[in-house]
Design a protein around this motif. Sequence first.
Motif, PDB file in Angstrom:
ATOM      1  N   PRO A 148       0.693  -1.248   0.070  1.00 19.83           N
ATOM      2  CA  PRO A 148       0.093  -0.040   0.008  1.00 19.83           C
ATOM      3  C   PRO A 148       0.863   1.416   0.166  1.00 19.83           C
ATOM      4  CG  PRO A 148       0.282  -0.736   2.347  1.00 19.83           C
ATOM      5  CD  PRO A 148       0.940  -1.692   1.365  1.00 19.83           C
ATOM      6  N   ASN A 150       0.830   3.677   2.317  1.00 10.13           N
ATOM      7  CA  ASN A 150       1.280   4.281   3.637  1.00 10.13           C
ATOM      8  C   ASN A 150       2.459   3.968   4.171  1.00 10.13           C
ATOM      9  OD1 ASN A 150       0.151   1.674   4.082  1.00 10.13           O
ATOM     10  ND2 ASN A 150      -0.295   2.499   6.228  1.00 10.13           N
ATOM     11  N   TRP A 158       8.511  -5.981   5.453  1.00 10.14           N
ATOM     12  CA  TRP A 158       7.864  -6.958   6.193  1.00 10.14           C
ATOM     13  C   TRP A 158       7.926  -8.456   5.595  1.00 10.14           C
ATOM     14  CZ3 TRP A 158       2.390  -4.898   7.360  1.00 10.14           C
ATOM     15  CH2 TRP A 158       2.395  -4.005   8.352  1.00 10.14           C
ATOM     16  N   PRO A 174       4.733  -2.121  -5.834  1.00 10.32           N
ATOM     17  CA  PRO A 174       4.497  -1.157  -4.747  1.00 10.32           C
ATOM     18  C   PRO A 174       3.380  -0.224  -5.174  1.00 10.32           C
ATOM     19  CG  PRO A 174       6.759  -0.648  -5.921  1.00 10.32           C
ATOM     20  CD  PRO A 174       5.856  -1.824  -6.650  1.00 10.32           C
ATOM     21  N   VAL A 209      -1.783  -6.174 -10.979  1.00  9.97           N
ATOM     22  CA  VAL A 209      -1.889  -6.961  -9.975  1.00  9.97           C
ATOM     23  C   VAL A 209      -2.629  -8.241 -10.276  1.00  9.97           C
ATOM     24  CG1 VAL A 209      -3.382  -7.100  -7.614  1.00  9.97           C
ATOM     25  CG2 VAL A 209      -1.938  -5.127  -8.125  1.00  9.97           C
ATOM     26  N   PHE A 223       0.032  -9.538   0.367  1.00 11.89           N
ATOM     27  CA  PHE A 223      -0.664  -8.101   0.050  1.00 11.89           C
ATOM     28  C   PHE A 223      -0.987  -7.331   1.266  1.00 11.89           C
ATOM     29  CE2 PHE A 223      -4.448  -5.764  -0.058  1.00 11.89           C
ATOM     30  CZ  PHE A 223      -4.229  -5.241  -1.127  1.00 11.89           C
ATOM     31  N   VAL A 224      -0.938  -6.126   1.187  1.00  9.56           N
ATOM     32  CA  VAL A 224      -1.430  -5.445   2.237  1.00  9.56           C
ATOM     33  C   VAL A 224      -1.949  -4.212   1.642  1.00  9.56           C
ATOM     34  CG1 VAL A 224      -0.606  -3.758   4.268  1.00  9.56           C
ATOM     35  CG2 VAL A 224       0.688  -6.011   3.780  1.00  9.56           C
ATOM     36  N   LEU A 247      -3.411  -8.619   4.167  1.00 11.48           N
ATOM     37  CA  LEU A 247      -3.497  -7.938   5.214  1.00 11.48           C
ATOM     38  C   LEU A 247      -4.538  -6.693   4.784  1.00 11.48           C
ATOM     39  CD1 LEU A 247      -0.985  -9.633   6.030  1.00 11.48           C
ATOM     40  CD2 LEU A 247      -0.475  -7.771   7.433  1.00 11.48           C
ATOM     41  N   ALA A 250      -8.358  -1.374   8.960  1.00  9.69           N
ATOM     42  CA  ALA A 250      -8.394  -1.387  10.453  1.00  9.69           C
ATOM     43  C   ALA A 250      -9.194  -0.191  11.006  1.00  9.69           C
ATOM     44  CB  ALA A 250      -7.046  -1.188  10.834  1.00  9.69           C
ATOM     45  N   CYS A 281      -2.153   1.853   9.432  1.00  9.00           N
ATOM     46  CA  CYS A 281      -2.925   0.595   9.539  1.00  9.00           C
ATOM     47  C   CYS A 281      -3.179   0.560  11.227  1.00  9.00           C
ATOM     48  CB  CYS A 281      -2.628  -0.524   8.989  1.00  9.00           C
ATOM     49  SG  CYS A 281      -1.232  -1.157   9.519  1.00  9.00           S
ATOM     50  N   GLU A 379     -13.244   2.604   8.069  1.00  6.08           N
ATOM     51  CA  GLU A 379     -12.008   3.115   8.124  1.00  6.08           C
ATOM     52  C   GLU A 379     -11.798   4.382   7.695  1.00  6.08           C
ATOM     53  OE1 GLU A 379      -8.874   1.235   5.908  1.00  6.08           O
ATOM     54  OE2 GLU A 379      -7.634   1.221   7.669  1.00  6.08           O
ATOM     55  N   ASN A 407      -7.543  -5.421  13.863  1.00  3.96           N
ATOM     56  CA  ASN A 407      -6.118  -5.249  13.533  1.00  3.96           C
ATOM     57  C   ASN A 407      -5.210  -5.102  14.867  1.00  3.96           C
ATOM     58  OD1 ASN A 407      -4.246  -5.370  11.438  1.00  3.96           O
ATOM     59  ND2 ASN A 407      -3.657  -3.245  11.656  1.00  3.96           N
TER      60      ASN A 407
HETATM   61  P1  NAD Z   1      -5.216  -0.127  -1.643  1.00  2.00           P
HETATM   62  O1  NAD Z   1      -6.033  -1.362  -1.420  1.00  2.00           O
HETATM   63  O2  NAD Z   1      -5.874   0.849  -2.248  1.00  2.00           O
HETATM   64  O3  NAD Z   1      -3.876  -0.462  -2.690  1.00  2.00           O
HETATM   65  C1  NAD Z   1      -2.974  -1.429  -2.006  1.00  2.00           C
HETATM   66  C2  NAD Z   1      -2.379  -2.286  -3.277  1.00  2.00           C
HETATM   67  O4  NAD Z   1      -3.444  -2.542  -4.013  1.00  2.00           O
HETATM   68  C3  NAD Z   1      -1.697  -1.007  -4.143  1.00  2.00           C
HETATM   69  O5  NAD Z   1      -0.612  -1.703  -4.676  1.00  2.00           O
HETATM   70  C4  NAD Z   1      -2.504  -0.948  -5.365  1.00  2.00           C
HETATM   71  O6  NAD Z   1      -1.883  -0.584  -6.465  1.00  2.00           O
HETATM   72  C5  NAD Z   1      -3.288  -2.091  -5.298  1.00  2.00           C
HETATM   73  N1  NAD Z   1      -4.734  -1.827  -5.925  1.00  2.00           N
HETATM   74  C6  NAD Z   1      -5.418  -1.052  -5.676  1.00  2.00           C
HETATM   75  N2  NAD Z   1      -6.836  -1.033  -6.339  1.00  2.00           N
HETATM   76  C7  NAD Z   1      -6.617  -2.625  -6.825  1.00  2.00           C
HETATM   77  C8  NAD Z   1      -7.492  -3.392  -7.347  1.00  2.00           C
HETATM   78  N3  NAD Z   1      -8.955  -2.660  -7.663  1.00  2.00           N
HETATM   79  N4  NAD Z   1      -7.420  -4.569  -7.746  1.00  2.00           N
HETATM   80  C9  NAD Z   1      -6.159  -4.970  -7.596  1.00  2.00           C
HETATM   81  N5  NAD Z   1      -5.186  -4.356  -7.007  1.00  2.00           N
HETATM   82  C10 NAD Z   1      -5.655  -3.105  -6.709  1.00  2.00           C
HETATM   83  O7  NAD Z   1      -4.819   0.645  -0.440  1.00  2.00           O
HETATM   84  P2  NAD Z   1      -3.944   1.832  -0.167  1.00  2.00           P
HETATM   85  O8  NAD Z   1      -4.788   3.080  -0.131  1.00  2.00           O
HETATM   86  O9  NAD Z   1      -2.485   1.853  -1.089  1.00  2.00           O
HETATM   87  O10 NAD Z   1      -3.438   1.511   1.493  1.00  2.00           O
HETATM   88  C11 NAD Z   1      -4.210   1.909   2.432  1.00  2.00           C
HETATM   89  C12 NAD Z   1      -4.906   0.560   3.112  1.00  2.00           C
HETATM   90  O11 NAD Z   1      -3.893  -0.389   3.312  1.00  2.00           O
HETATM   91  C13 NAD Z   1      -5.787   0.921   4.643  1.00  2.00           C
HETATM   92  O12 NAD Z   1      -6.923   0.238   4.432  1.00  2.00           O
HETATM   93  C14 NAD Z   1      -4.903   0.523   5.573  1.00  2.00           C
HETATM   94  O13 NAD Z   1      -5.422   0.096   6.566  1.00  2.00           O
HETATM   95  C15 NAD Z   1      -4.301  -0.556   4.534  1.00  2.00           C
HETATM   96  N6  NAD Z   1      -3.157  -1.101   5.117  1.00  2.00           N
HETATM   97  C16 NAD Z   1      -2.918  -2.250   6.363  1.00  2.00           C
HETATM   98  C17 NAD Z   1      -2.083  -2.784   6.837  1.00  2.00           C
HETATM   99  C18 NAD Z   1      -2.103  -3.965   7.785  1.00  2.00           C
HETATM  100  O14 NAD Z   1      -1.166  -4.314   8.320  1.00  2.00           O
HETATM  101  N7  NAD Z   1      -3.094  -4.532   7.875  1.00  2.00           N
HETATM  102  C19 NAD Z   1      -0.671  -2.192   6.786  1.00  2.00           C
HETATM  103  C20 NAD Z   1      -0.879  -1.028   5.764  1.00  2.00           C
HETATM  104  C21 NAD Z   1      -1.661  -0.453   5.090  1.00  2.00           C
END
Ligand code: NAD
Length: 494
Positions: A148, A150, A158, A174, A209, A223-224, A247, A250, A281, A379, A407
Amino acid sequence: MTHITHWINGSLSTQKADRHGDIYNPATGQVTGSVDFANAATVDAAVAVATKAFEQWRHSSLTKRVQVLFAFRELLHVNKEKIAALITQEHGKVLSDAAGEVTRGLEVVEFACGIPHLLKGGFSEEVSTGVDVYSIRQPLGPVAIISPFNFPAMVPMWFFPVAIACGNSVIVKPSEKDPSAAMFLAQLWKEAGLPDGVFNVVHGDKEAVDALLTHPGIKSISFVGSTPIARYVYETGTKAGKRVQALGGAKNHMVVLPDADLNLAADAAINAGFGSAGERCMAISALVAVEPIADELIAKIKERMATLKTGDGTKGADMGPLVTAVHREKVASYIAAGEKEGATLVVDGRDLKVEGGGFFLGPTLFDNVTPSMSVYTDEIFGPVLSVLRVNSYDEALKLVNDHQYGNGTAIFTNDGGAARRYQNEVEVGMVGINVPIPVPMSYYSFGGWKNSLFGDSHAHGMEGVHFFTRGKVVTSRWLDPSHGGINLGFPQNT
Ligand code: NAD
């Protein structure tokens, strides 16, 4: 303007991309570069390279792997400030926060440096006459890591130090919002002596992806990201026969019991609620105050909020901007919804004015939030802290356990018995006792419960080693040399 492209086989890809994304500096709102988006053919090329590299790397000695890991660790340490600067430039978080995330990733590299010990199997001699049994763990092959926005350095770290230490090759995808940190890490691996093709980076969005999720050459997915995408990744990846850990999002609760140190709790709420603009998160977004302390605690939090400086993360601010204009608008719309649904808006972050076009939003505090309000159910992933008032420990516990996410959580109290009950009864993967952001050390594993994680395996620690290896058990019977083995002077069987 920077141009970011894929890193395949130890160098920048020369393929021309047909799609790109813009990269912003969130503190100015300006586009600072563009990133190439991979299609299925680019992913195919990366998997072919990673497959070839795996065949060599899996046979590299543990000694060699550890030498590379130690060298990588040193390079990370020396380049921490440079990586932090790249993160701040594209993510917006303040520099000290960015350096902190590099340190947490570095700790996983240090854990992985112990791989010879971590991969040791078991051995049982003479399970039957002349028969021994032993277990070994072997790498999977090329593995994919999808991360993600963040934590552009820490979250990939990790996984990949452990994956590489175990003998796998890696493809990182990324976030397209802040792709530069992963590119810098790729160069450090090369400098550390990792053979080309063991660590690759492809950039992109859903198209990249999806290609990784269904590619027969990819053996596992780490995945996160947000919960809807985590669920999709888990379902699609497992359907394609892959091992998946996904993952998700949260909503972390901080429960404050009446006997807690309220100054400590208020400081914790500020750091955990507004650090990194709430884009963590493990951020605390729901504060559960067990009466009669809510009024006093809210006053202390409000007082501290007034001293927080929101601004450019390179210029000494406490809190930076949000990652994009779209995300800023989404967070602001939750503040409007909270007000409409009847929560008391104690501090309104929308009042903040910062010069220039950055994606800034000030810290926001709601009181009298109830479980049905969207500021509580969803969230938000921004600097918005919601206070819920309850009358007992049991009521607080029920709130946390009824929430869709699990989480992290924290309890603030001076009663060890109450804390012990909470750690036992709460349905959340990571628990802090007078610690607001209980991120496990690298030698434990990171992961949530319920809608915060899909799959069976948490990140790093021994769960990481198990995720990135397959177990094999060998049952062996070697006859005594007297049964016709090579003639080394043993008495022959007569
Ligand atoms: P996101 O789900 O938008 O994107 C994450 C990844 O998925 C990115 O690499 C993105 O390119 C890809 N992606 C986005 N849309 C997609 C789709 N439709 N199909 C396939 N792949 C896709 O998340 P974000 O906005 O980058 O990150 C924030 C989120 O991540 C928050 O919800 C946060 O809680 C979560 N997060 C969770 C943890 C944990 O350990 N549980 C840690 C960090 C962040």
